[in-house]
Enzyme design. Structure first.
Site, PDB file in Angstrom:
ATOM      1  N   ASN A 200       0.821  -1.211   0.000  1.00  0.00           N
ATOM      2  CA  ASN A 200       0.000   0.000   0.000  1.00  0.00           C
ATOM      3  C   ASN A 200       0.856   1.263   0.000  1.00  0.00           C
ATOM      4  O   ASN A 200       0.554   2.233  -0.706  1.00  0.00           O
ATOM      5  CB  ASN A 200      -0.920   0.011   1.229  1.00  0.00           C
ATOM      6  CG  ASN A 200      -2.120  -0.905   1.062  1.00  0.00           C
ATOM      7  OD1 ASN A 200      -2.564  -1.169  -0.055  1.00  0.00           O
ATOM      8  ND2 ASN A 200      -2.646  -1.388   2.177  1.00  0.00           N
ATOM      9  N   HIS A 205      -3.137   2.033  -2.686  1.00  0.00           N
ATOM     10  CA  HIS A 205      -4.219   1.150  -2.233  1.00  0.00           C
ATOM     11  C   HIS A 205      -4.908   0.382  -3.366  1.00  0.00           C
ATOM     12  O   HIS A 205      -5.351  -0.753  -3.139  1.00  0.00           O
ATOM     13  CB  HIS A 205      -5.232   1.955  -1.431  1.00  0.00           C
ATOM     14  CG  HIS A 205      -4.720   2.344  -0.073  1.00  0.00           C
ATOM     15  ND1 HIS A 205      -4.705   1.480   1.001  1.00  0.00           N
ATOM     16  CD2 HIS A 205      -4.169   3.511   0.367  1.00  0.00           C
ATOM     17  CE1 HIS A 205      -4.185   2.096   2.058  1.00  0.00           C
ATOM     18  NE2 HIS A 205      -3.851   3.326   1.703  1.00  0.00           N
ATOM     19  N   ASP A 209      -5.541  -3.494  -3.067  1.00  0.00           N
ATOM     20  CA  ASP A 209      -6.847  -4.144  -3.209  1.00  0.00           C
ATOM     21  C   ASP A 209      -6.768  -5.321  -4.175  1.00  0.00           C
ATOM     22  O   ASP A 209      -7.357  -6.388  -3.935  1.00  0.00           O
ATOM     23  CB  ASP A 209      -7.894  -3.142  -3.704  1.00  0.00           C
ATOM     24  CG  ASP A 209      -8.297  -2.150  -2.625  1.00  0.00           C
ATOM     25  OD1 ASP A 209      -7.952  -2.367  -1.454  1.00  0.00           O
ATOM     26  OD2 ASP A 209      -8.953  -1.146  -2.958  1.00  0.00           O
ATOM     27  N   ASP A 235      -5.477  -7.263   5.875  1.00  0.00           N
ATOM     28  CA  ASP A 235      -5.020  -8.482   5.196  1.00  0.00           C
ATOM     29  C   ASP A 235      -5.220  -9.700   6.084  1.00  0.00           C
ATOM     30  O   ASP A 235      -4.497 -10.692   5.963  1.00  0.00           O
ATOM     31  CB  ASP A 235      -3.542  -8.346   4.812  1.00  0.00           C
ATOM     32  CG  ASP A 235      -2.632  -8.202   6.024  1.00  0.00           C
ATOM     33  OD1 ASP A 235      -3.097  -7.632   7.028  1.00  0.00           O
ATOM     34  OD2 ASP A 235      -1.474  -8.641   5.965  1.00  0.00           O
TER      35      ASP A 235
END
Length: 311
Positions: A200, A205, A209, A235
């Site tokens: 990230n 992000h 994802d 996660d």
């Protein structure tokens, strides 16, 4: 205990729904019993049936109420409902020699398909009554399906489509109850990605994802259809393994660790994962069971070992 016969004597003795205990009927259902003519449905009968069907949004309960009415006119041993979002089997259903399917629609809007396992042919008169009963069912069934869909969304992680933490808590409690009742083995696997925060931070992000979605898909391929998979957020993932054998958790870990380097996206970012797992013991409650798996995961992350830690 008094038993009420709801079928003509010509019906098969194997009809699952041929008798109903008075103890299981509500006061309204018993009142409706006095009004219903086995040869026809009057307007008053219809209103009573609709009133009964509108008392619940639970699909299982709705089908049970409906089956009680159908059993007055149809010799059947099983009832099944299916639509794109849900599939339900009425409790106690058994297969029969023949099946009869009916598509249920409201103004060409498909609601779902009802399938009956029938023991005897349906007479013309009773077929017409069955169609009337289906009309009574349409709107309550549509509402129940919509409610079921809403509840499913409330229990689902939006990103991965897996169950969320709320759903996990419910399913863990259910799985532990079943394991203790049937003296079976249930396992719990907790896992997360190693150094996921760096993905990230360095790539953004959206990339993170994609990684989470891909990891969720890997986990799906590494478990049985009877296992349940969840994402808590971030996660963090969990797997409930029901009716397990002693090798089940080791097999899941081996599959996951083999699949990671074979995945193009995760291999690109050199991502690994840590897994901690444990089996239930008879003294466990939900907290102690989860805590033991969480501690196993923590130890795994601390030593970064590839040896399964089952406590």
């Amino acid at each position: 205990m008094q038993t009420l016969n709801v079928l003509d004597n010509r019906f098969s003795p194997f009809n699952t729904f041929s008798t109903l205990s008075a103890d299981t009927l509500t006061a309204d259902a018993l009142a409706a019993q006095n009004f219903i003519d086995s040869k026809k449905l009057t307007k008053r009968n219809t209103l009573l049936i609709i009133e009964q069907l509108q008392t619940t949004l639970d699909l299982d309960e709705l089908l049970t109420i409906f089956a009680r009415e159908v059993a007055r006119y149809l010799d059947f041993s099983g009832l099944y409902f299916k639509c794109p979002s849900v599939s339900k089997t009425l409790r106690g259903s058994r297969k029969a020699k023949k099946e009869r399917q009916f598509q249920l629609k409201i103004n060409n809007d498909y609601i779902g398909t009802l399938t009956y396992s029938i023991n005897a042919p349906i007479s013309i008169a009773n077929f017409k009554i069955l169609e009337q009963l289906h009309q009574c069912l349409l709107h309550p069934l549509k509402n129940a399906v919509a409610y079921h869909q809403a509840m499913q969304l409330a229990m689902q992680d939006a990103l991965t489509g897996l169950g969320n933490r709320r759903y996990f808590d419910e399913q863990l409690k259910r799985a532990m109850h079943n394991a203790n009742r049937h003296h079976s083995l249930v396992g719990l696997v907790l896992g997360d990605l190693n150094k996921f925060k760096a993905i990230n931070d360095n790539y953004g992000h959206p990339t993170g994802d994609k990684v989470l979605i891909e990891f969720a898909n890997i986990l799906r391929t590494c478990i049985r259809d009877s296992d349940s998979l969840f994402r808590f957020g971030g996660d963090e993932f969990a797997i409930i393994v029901e009716n397990a054998n002693e090798d089940a958790l080791a097999i899941i870990e081996q599959r996951v660790l083999q699949a990671l380097p074979e995945n193009v996206l995760l291999a690109k970012y050199k991502l690994g994962c840590s897994l901690g797992s444990t089996f239930i013991n008879r003294a466990d409650d939900e907290h102690s069971f989860f805590e033991r798996a969480d501690q196993a995961l923590y130890r795994k992350k601390m030593n970064m070992s590839h040896r399964l830690s089952v406590v």
